[in-house]
Design a protein around this motif. Sequence first.
Motif, short mmCIF file in Angstrom:
data_model
loop_
_atom_site.label_atom_id
_atom_site.label_comp_id
_atom_site.label_asym_id
_atom_site.label_seq_id
_atom_site.Cartn_x
_atom_site.Cartn_y
_atom_site.Cartn_z
N VAL A 255 0.85 -1.19 0.00
CA VAL A 255 0.00 0.00 0.00
C VAL A 255 0.89 1.24 0.00
O VAL A 255 1.80 1.35 0.82
CB VAL A 255 -0.92 0.03 1.24
N LEU A 256 0.62 2.16 -0.92
CA LEU A 256 1.35 3.43 -1.00
C LEU A 256 0.45 4.50 -0.39
O LEU A 256 -0.54 4.91 -1.00
CB LEU A 256 1.68 3.80 -2.44
N GLY A 257 0.78 4.94 0.86
CA GLY A 257 -0.15 5.77 1.60
C GLY A 257 -1.46 4.98 1.71
O GLY A 257 -1.47 3.80 2.03
N GLU A 258 -2.56 5.69 1.43
CA GLU A 258 -3.81 4.97 1.17
C GLU A 258 -4.30 5.41 -0.21
O GLU A 258 -5.48 5.53 -0.47
CB GLU A 258 -4.87 5.31 2.23
N LEU A 259 -3.31 5.62 -1.10
CA LEU A 259 -3.58 6.21 -2.41
C LEU A 259 -3.74 5.15 -3.48
O LEU A 259 -4.66 5.19 -4.30
CB LEU A 259 -2.44 7.16 -2.78
N VAL A 260 -2.81 4.19 -3.49
CA VAL A 260 -2.77 3.11 -4.47
C VAL A 260 -2.31 1.87 -3.74
O VAL A 260 -1.46 1.95 -2.84
CB VAL A 260 -1.76 3.44 -5.60
N TRP A 261 -2.82 0.71 -4.11
CA TRP A 261 -2.32 -0.53 -3.54
C TRP A 261 -2.38 -1.63 -4.58
O TRP A 261 -3.09 -1.54 -5.59
CB TRP A 261 -3.10 -0.93 -2.29
N PHE A 262 -1.56 -2.66 -4.36
CA PHE A 262 -1.58 -3.78 -5.32
C PHE A 262 -1.26 -5.09 -4.62
O PHE A 262 -0.59 -5.13 -3.59
CB PHE A 262 -0.62 -3.53 -6.49
N LYS A 263 -1.76 -6.17 -5.23
CA LYS A 263 -1.49 -7.54 -4.77
C LYS A 263 -0.58 -8.22 -5.79
O LYS A 263 -0.74 -8.05 -7.00
CB LYS A 263 -2.79 -8.32 -4.65
N VAL A 264 0.36 -9.02 -5.30
CA VAL A 264 1.26 -9.77 -6.17
C VAL A 264 0.56 -11.03 -6.64
O VAL A 264 -0.02 -11.77 -5.84
CB VAL A 264 2.59 -10.11 -5.44
N LEU A 265 0.61 -11.29 -7.95
CA LEU A 265 -0.06 -12.45 -8.55
C LEU A 265 0.91 -13.52 -9.03
O LEU A 265 0.47 -14.58 -9.48
CB LEU A 265 -0.92 -12.00 -9.74
N ILE A 273 11.65 -8.89 -7.62
CA ILE A 273 12.35 -7.88 -6.82
C ILE A 273 12.18 -6.53 -7.51
O ILE A 273 12.41 -6.40 -8.71
CB ILE A 273 13.84 -8.22 -6.68
N PHE A 274 11.77 -5.54 -6.74
CA PHE A 274 11.55 -4.22 -7.32
C PHE A 274 11.82 -3.14 -6.28
O PHE A 274 11.77 -3.39 -5.07
CB PHE A 274 10.12 -4.09 -7.86
N SER A 275 12.10 -1.94 -6.77
CA SER A 275 12.29 -0.79 -5.90
C SER A 275 11.15 0.19 -6.12
O SER A 275 10.69 0.39 -7.24
CB SER A 275 13.62 -0.09 -6.20
N LEU A 276 10.71 0.79 -5.03
CA LEU A 276 9.62 1.76 -5.07
C LEU A 276 10.17 3.14 -4.72
O LEU A 276 10.87 3.31 -3.73
CB LEU A 276 8.54 1.35 -4.06
N TYR A 277 9.87 4.14 -5.58
CA TYR A 277 10.36 5.50 -5.41
C TYR A 277 9.17 6.44 -5.18
O TYR A 277 8.20 6.41 -5.94
CB TYR A 277 11.11 5.97 -6.66
N ALA A 278 9.29 7.29 -4.17
CA ALA A 278 8.26 8.30 -3.90
C ALA A 278 8.82 9.31 -2.91
O ALA A 278 9.92 9.13 -2.37
CB ALA A 278 6.98 7.67 -3.36
N ALA A 279 8.08 10.39 -2.67
CA ALA A 279 8.49 11.39 -1.68
C ALA A 279 8.59 10.74 -0.30
O ALA A 279 7.87 9.78 0.01
CB ALA A 279 7.49 12.54 -1.65
N LYS A 280 9.46 11.28 0.54
CA LYS A 280 9.72 10.66 1.84
C LYS A 280 8.52 10.68 2.77
O LYS A 280 8.45 9.89 3.71
CB LYS A 280 10.92 11.34 2.49
N LYS A 281 7.56 11.57 2.52
CA LYS A 281 6.39 11.65 3.39
C LYS A 281 5.25 10.74 2.94
O LYS A 281 4.18 10.74 3.54
CB LYS A 281 5.90 13.10 3.49
N VAL A 282 5.50 9.96 1.89
CA VAL A 282 4.52 8.94 1.47
C VAL A 282 4.93 7.63 2.11
O VAL A 282 6.05 7.15 1.92
CB VAL A 282 4.49 8.79 -0.07
N THR A 283 4.03 7.02 2.89
CA THR A 283 4.36 5.76 3.57
C THR A 283 4.19 4.57 2.64
O THR A 283 3.33 4.58 1.74
CB THR A 283 3.48 5.56 4.81
N PHE A 284 5.02 3.53 2.84
CA PHE A 284 4.86 2.24 2.15
C PHE A 284 4.55 1.20 3.23
O PHE A 284 5.22 1.17 4.26
CB PHE A 284 6.13 1.80 1.43
N HIS A 285 3.57 0.36 3.00
CA HIS A 285 3.27 -0.67 4.00
C HIS A 285 2.95 -1.99 3.30
O HIS A 285 2.07 -2.06 2.45
CB HIS A 285 2.08 -0.26 4.88
#
Length: 371
Positions: A255-265, A273-285
Amino acid sequence: MSKKICVGCGIELQSDYPEKNGYLPAAKLEEAGDHYCQRCFKIKNYGKYMPVKLTRDDYRRVVQDEMRNAQVAIAVFDIIDFEGSFDDEILDVLREMDSIVVINKLDLIPDEKHPSEVANWVKVRLAEEGISPLDIAIVSSKNGYGINGIFKKIKHFYPDGVEALVLGVTNVGKSSIVNRLLGLKKVTVSKYPGTTLKSVRNQIPHTKITLIDTPGLIPEGRISDLVCENCNLKMIPANEISRKTFKMSKDRALVLGELVWFKVLNEEETKPIFSLYAAKKVTFHETNSEKLEELLKSDRGDLLSPPCDHCRGEYRKLEKKKQKIVVKTGEELVFKGLGWISVKRGPLEIEVTAPKEAGIVIRDAFIKPKR
């Protein structure tokens, strides 16, 4: 008697209606010299946000009026949110006019990417759109890197002077670049979108180069434009963007903030393996699929931000769309106005949930995954 114009945002000044754009008290309006409207004065001196948004039709009218006089377009794009600033309205102008393309926010790129690498990547993207600019300048309006290069490129192609139309979407740093070129803090600059309201004309001192700064266009598809102004600011990086690497198996979710989310299929035997890039104030969970729905209903602002308590309710009301996407090794999945995923070992097979309005793009990697 000629009408007086705000030198900060370009709006026509008036002293009759305090609640309307362009207001300035009559006594101030009668004074000689440059004038700032009340809105620009408050933005410049107090950082007070006073929202005004132009429609795409408003923007188009301003730009088309100025295109009649200008000989070259100076188009500014944000390398950190390139897809979000790569708007069709801007590209249409570049197909009609000679242009110098300016790529801003070099200072925010991780991994010390060389400006020539950035320029080569941008050339390919522009060529895909049928655009071949006179030149490309890679800059940082924040620290001034590359600004003199823009001036030299204009002088090279137009040694006798020129009227240059400065274009860009909101938040790309367009007015900051104009101020750098002028050597003055003249055009109103704000961290909020929609500051410039009309075109503002300024001549670079000791030259015959006139810069026509146009309003920033609010593009389509940016997730940052679907939240409140404070959350919008959190999603625009002020410093180098954050990166986190994931190795996720089937039925895990991110989940990226509560903005976008995805499930791995992906099947069990493959763990992309992947890297996620965003502003530091956006949480990843990261969580599992079973707990995802429960988490999204939990109002856990400490785990899921943005949106904030102020705009979360409205954001949840937006119509969401699910889509299955496959991203190959060496490709990036971009969420306009939010960030991107760079796949190091793929394919990455996911089911993405995002607002229907969100722009989602797959592109060749801007930041190549490290082995």
